[in-house]
Design a protein around this motif. Structure first.
Motif, PDB file in Angstrom:
ATOM      1  N   UNK A   1       1.147  -0.940   0.212  1.00  0.00           N
ATOM      2  CA  UNK A   1      -0.057  -0.059   0.314  1.00  0.00           C
ATOM      3  C   UNK A   1       0.792   0.888   0.055  1.00  0.00           C
ATOM      4  N   UNK A   2       0.479   2.532  -0.596  1.00  0.00           N
ATOM      5  CA  UNK A   2       1.096   3.511  -0.607  1.00  0.00           C
ATOM      6  C   UNK A   2       2.098   3.538   0.466  1.00  0.00           C
ATOM      7  N   UNK A   3       0.741   4.401   1.317  1.00  0.00           N
ATOM      8  CA  UNK A   3       2.174   4.677   2.671  1.00  0.00           C
ATOM      9  C   UNK A   3       3.639   3.653   3.752  1.00  0.00           C
ATOM     10  N   UNK A   4       3.144   2.629   3.617  1.00  0.00           N
ATOM     11  CA  UNK A   4       4.399   1.286   3.903  1.00  0.00           C
ATOM     12  C   UNK A   4       5.435   1.055   2.415  1.00  0.00           C
ATOM     13  N   UNK A   5       4.398   1.836   1.410  1.00  0.00           N
ATOM     14  CA  UNK A   5       5.773   0.812  -0.044  1.00  0.00           C
ATOM     15  C   UNK A   5       6.954   2.330   0.197  1.00  0.00           C
ATOM     16  N   UNK A   6       6.707   3.597   0.921  1.00  0.00           N
ATOM     17  CA  UNK A   6       7.635   5.054   0.548  1.00  0.00           C
ATOM     18  C   UNK A   6       8.847   4.221   1.112  1.00  0.00           C
ATOM     19  N   UNK A   7       8.085   3.472   2.397  1.00  0.00           N
ATOM     20  CA  UNK A   7       8.806   3.348   3.363  1.00  0.00           C
ATOM     21  C   UNK A   7      10.244   2.187   2.732  1.00  0.00           C
ATOM     22  N   UNK A   8       8.946   0.656   2.622  1.00  0.00           N
ATOM     23  CA  UNK A   8       9.394  -0.464   2.859  1.00  0.00           C
ATOM     24  C   UNK A   8      10.990  -0.241   0.502  1.00  0.00           C
ATOM     25  N   UNK A   9      10.601   0.467  -0.214  1.00  0.00           N
ATOM     26  CA  UNK A   9      11.212  -0.002  -1.067  1.00  0.00           C
ATOM     27  C   UNK A   9      12.784   1.087  -1.105  1.00  0.00           C
ATOM     28  N   UNK A  10      13.175   1.254   0.372  1.00  0.00           N
ATOM     29  CA  UNK A  10      15.235   1.845   0.615  1.00  0.00           C
ATOM     30  C   UNK A  10      15.291   0.715   1.162  1.00  0.00           C
ATOM     31  N   UNK A  11      13.978   0.528   2.583  1.00  0.00           N
ATOM     32  CA  UNK A  11      13.894   0.159   3.655  1.00  0.00           C
ATOM     33  C   UNK A  11      14.370  -2.056   3.602  1.00  0.00           C
ATOM     34  N   UNK A  12      13.596  -2.451   2.389  1.00  0.00           N
ATOM     35  CA  UNK A  12      14.133  -3.801   2.040  1.00  0.00           C
ATOM     36  C   UNK A  12      14.412  -4.300   0.670  1.00  0.00           C
ATOM     37  N   UNK A  13      13.475  -3.415  -0.372  1.00  0.00           N
ATOM     38  CA  UNK A  13      13.304  -3.129  -2.009  1.00  0.00           C
ATOM     39  C   UNK A  13      12.519  -4.214  -2.058  1.00  0.00           C
TER      40      UNK A  13
END
Length: 825
Positions: A213-225
């Protein structure tokens, strides 16, 4: 002769057969010698023509019962005397002999009326299947999985009366419903008949790109790719983040209905987190539970709740990556979604609170929801589930053709699917067999002729034989013989036909059609003796399909269908949403009722018991010791505040408004559903609860002022004490000793017969002495549910017989089925 049963200092009089019986004296003589003097001495003061209390005047009471309206007056008077609720304690009281004489006279007059009348108003009207009966019947008729599939979504909502959704006269049929039936038949036959060729099994694999989902994808993009899917919230969160793990690369879902095998490599992470337990809210001692629910991308975002999302499977995860395999049903177009069953609550608010509560664990100068979320996820040790790989294989078919296809066309299906022409006689045989199943009796030649004529018309119009035959099956599902229950007899008041009785039994206990055994007994005319019927009742109750009776009857009897209609306040009752307590409450009551049935336990256990069923979440709510496992367990009760239905959270929640409790609401609920003596509606000119409440400090003060209004007193003296006894339970059933601001709760009261009580334990002791009244109330509701019609005054003798013969809960069900109203039209 007569048998007298003493209760509450009064006497119930039940007529018994006698070898030699003289003609009873005419009702007029009983009225003149016993009833009229009693009414004049003890009733007219409150119930005269001049401003009668409760709008009930007995000043002009008829000397002879001529119709049901007069019968109601006599029966109400008798009931009140038996319960010692009339005359009220503050009025002049008759002595025991005067009371007995009046009770005997009223009983005799009522019995003479019942014996002389020919009842015509208590006949069941023709009734159609309601939505839940339709779904269950489709399931059993065509062996369809309805876990996700619901052909009734376009049906108008079934009208309820007294919480019953199967009352014939309220199940109206409209043009809109007829259109919905056509649409439903189309869906059902498409699902059962097609595809004509066996769909091949396929495997889909997913090992990365786990966007959610958009909100947590912004974090996961860099935290765990996006190397793994991460679940944080429970599905009950207000604004969920990471509550659902969709496979966005598989958003189109599976291509065919069927069972699919899901293999996944997953792990529980940070179960032993470094934070305060109460702050985080998850249980370190319990394994993390992964749930699988379906999702439909055409309905809405896959990371948010959807209208249809039954729990398809649940797994307990280890604290290290492991492979898990489950098989779940999925409909075409549905994709699996993954949930954290015992996860965090409202992560969106938790991100910021975590960083602020533990500032030394995070970088300095963090502000704004985006940065707070990022730092909580990247640097925090929050409990979470990670899914690293997913494989989906299917559909996995147990047989081909499917059982649904065999129900329709037996061994001829493959010939038909291959394009071979099937001769008319064979087609006719298959239609006759299926129509006989659908109509719940043998289909006639004329009925089969009409179906064949329709198929011929379709073929002349250019339809292939296979599609025209499919249309014939749809015609059967649109027939009134399928949609309406056949409750015919040779004449009103005569026994139902064997097939009609079989249907009435199965729709009572299964909310579905008779199975092969029950149908065969009806075919052979062997469903007539009491023993044969009793054996079938026990067999049907022992089948898992009787869960439909447990759910349906509890919804109707206890109004559990309204559980969740007034959701508890989220800020005050967070655990209700964190632990899905609404579902747990309902399951406790269903398992309690099921246990009562299976063991044929005494009916009075519903008033008070020394056992219940709880899971850890309910145990915590009740302050009880938690079961060892996460599932429900039979649990002994030593705290008498919790025994019986009145201590169960389902009842206490459905009788509250989600924000607070009201003695009036709960008192009315008890009178209507528990004791079967609903109060009169309030006078139209009385404002609710506010004649003059200036200076009132508590709800008891307010109601005391309310009762000062003369038109309110009579009903509130019955309602309020019952409600006050339940005030120690908050809106979700948790025990409390005080309201907000430490205002102490006073649960004491006095019943209309003058019996005082100190709290719910005292009240239950009194109610146990009135178990005959409770059993009669339960029997009345069960008979209405079983017959699909409300009971009428003429049913009272049969209800008394049902209630008096039933010692155990299963006994009550059997007595309903063996009763005259159930076995006749």
């Amino acid at each position: 002769m007569k048998m007298r049963i003493a209760t509450l200092g009064a006497t119930f009089v039940i007529a018994m057969s006698s070898p030699v019986a003289a003609d009873p004296p005419p009702p007029e003589s009983k009225f003149a010698s016993a009833i009229q003097p009693f009414v004049e001495n003890y009733c007219i003061e409150c119930h005269g023509d001049d401003d009668p209390k409760g709008d009930r005047s007995f000043e002009s009471l008829a000397a002879v019962i001529s119709d049901d309206e007069v019968l109601v007056d006599y029966q109400d008077m008798l009931d009140q005397l038996n319960l010692s609720e009339m005359p009220p304690p503050e009025a002049d009281q008759p002595n025991d002999q005067q009371r007995r004489i009046a009770i005997d006279a009223l009983t005799d007059v009522i019995q003479q009326y019942h014996a002389s009348r020919v009842e015509t108003s208590n006949r069941s009207v023709i009734r159609r299947l309601n939505a839940r009966e339709y779904r269950n019947t489709i399931r059993d008729l065509l062996d369809l999985d309805i876990t996700i599939f619901d052909p009734t979504t376009r049906f108008p909502r079934d009208q309820r009366v007294e919480h019953l959704d199967n009352i014939g006269e309220n199940l109206v049929t409209s043009s809109h419903l007829l259109t919905a039936y056509l649409n439903a038949a189309e869906q059902v036959i498409e699902r059962a008949f097609y595809p004509l060729e066996k769909p091949p099994a396929r495997t889909w694999s997913f090992r990365d790109s786990f966007r959610q989902q958009p909100e947590i994808d912004n974090v996961h993009r860099t935290s765990n790719r996006f190397k793994h899917m991460t679940l944080y919230d429970v599905v009950g969160a207000d604004k969920p983040e990471g509550a659902y793990g969709p496979i966005l690369a598989f958003a189109e879902g599976v291509p065919h209905d069927g069972v699919y095998e899901i293999r996944l490599r997953a792990e529980a992470v940070n179960r032993n987190h470094p934070y305060d337990h109460a702050f985080i809210g998850t249980d370190r001692d319990q394994p993390f539970r992964l749930g699988i629910v379906p999702g439909d991308a055409t309905v809405g975002d896959l990371h948010l709740p959807q209208p249809i999302e039954p729990l398809l499977a649940e797994l307990e995860l280890a604290d290290e990556p492991k492979w898990y395999t489950v098989r779940v049903p999925l409909d075409r177009g549905y994709t699996p979604r993954f949930t954290f069953r015992n996860g965090l609550m409202d992560s969106r608010n938790l991100w910021g609170k975590l960083v602020k509560k533990y500032p030394n664990m995070f970088p300095k100068g963090i502000n704004g929801i985006v940065e707070l979320r990022r730092n909580a996820i990247v640097h925090g040790k929050l409990p979470q589930i990670r899914i690293h790989e997913i494989e989906i294989t299917g559909p996995i078919l147990a047989q081909w053709p499917t059982q649904s296809q065999r129900v329709l066309f037996g061994d001829d299906f493959q010939r038909l699917a291959a394009g071979e022409t099937i001769d008319e006689g064979t087609v006719r045989d298959h239609f006759r067999r299926f129509a006989s199943l659908a109509y719940r009796r043998q289909a006639s030649d004329a009925e089969v002729d009409r179906i064949m004529q329709m198929v011929e018309v379709r073929q002349r119009a250019g339809r292939s034989q296979v599609n025209a035959i499919a249309d014939g099956f749809k015609t059967i599902l649109c027939s009134p013989h399928f949609l309406f229950l056949d409750e015919t007899s040779s004449d009103d008041g005569e026994p139902l036909s064997q097939h009609a009785l079989a249907s009435r039994i199965s729709y009572f206990l299964w909310a579905s059609m008779p199975d092969e055994k029950l149908r065969r007994l009806a075919d052979e005319g062997k469903l007539s003796g009491d023993d044969a019927i009793r054996n079938q009742v026990r067999r049907l109750l022992g089948d898992p399909k009787s869960d439909a009776f447990v759910r349906g009857f509890l919804d109707s009897w206890l109004a559990l269908n309204e559980l969740g209609s007034a959701p508890p306040d989220r800020d005050t009752f967070r655990d209700f949403y964190r632990h899905d307590l609404g579902a747990a409450m309902r399951q406790e009551t269903q398992m309690f009722f099921r246990h009562q049935l299976a063991e044929n336990l005494p009916v009075e256990n519903f008033i008070d018991s020394d056992f219940t069923f709880v899971n850890p979440a309910l145990a915590a709510l009740y302050g009880m010791q938690s079961p060892a496992e996460q599932s429900f367990a039979l649990t002994a009760i030593s705290d008498k505040r919790r025994g019986g239905l009145l201590g169960q959270a389902s009842v206490l929640t459905v009788s509250a408004n989600g924000i607070d409790t009201s003695p009036v609401v709960r008192g009315v609920w008890m009178l209507e559903n528990f004791l079967g003596t609903p109060p009169s509606p309030p006078p139209p000119d009385v404002e609710p609860l506010d004649p003059d409440t200036r200076g009132a400090k508590t709800i008891r003060d307010q109601l005391s002022k309310h009762r000062d209004v003369a038109t309110c007193y009579d009903c509130h003296r019955k309602i309020d004490p019952l409600g006050f006894a339940l005030e120690n339970y908050d809106p979700i059933g948790k025990w409390r000793n005080a309201y907000a601001r430490n205002a102490k709760i006073d649960p004491s009261g006095e019943l209309p017969d003058g019996k005082p009580f100190q709290d719910i334990r005292d009240l239950k002791r009194i109610l146990l002495t009135r178990k005959s009244q409770f059993t009669r109330s339960m029997a009345t509701k069960m008979l209405a549910y079983a017959n699909g019609r409300l009971t009428v005054p003429g049913d009272r003798p049969d209800i008394e017989k049902i209630a008096s013969s039933a010692k155990g809960t299963r006994d009550l069900v059997e007595a309903v089925v063996l009763s005259q109203p159930f076995r006749t039209k």
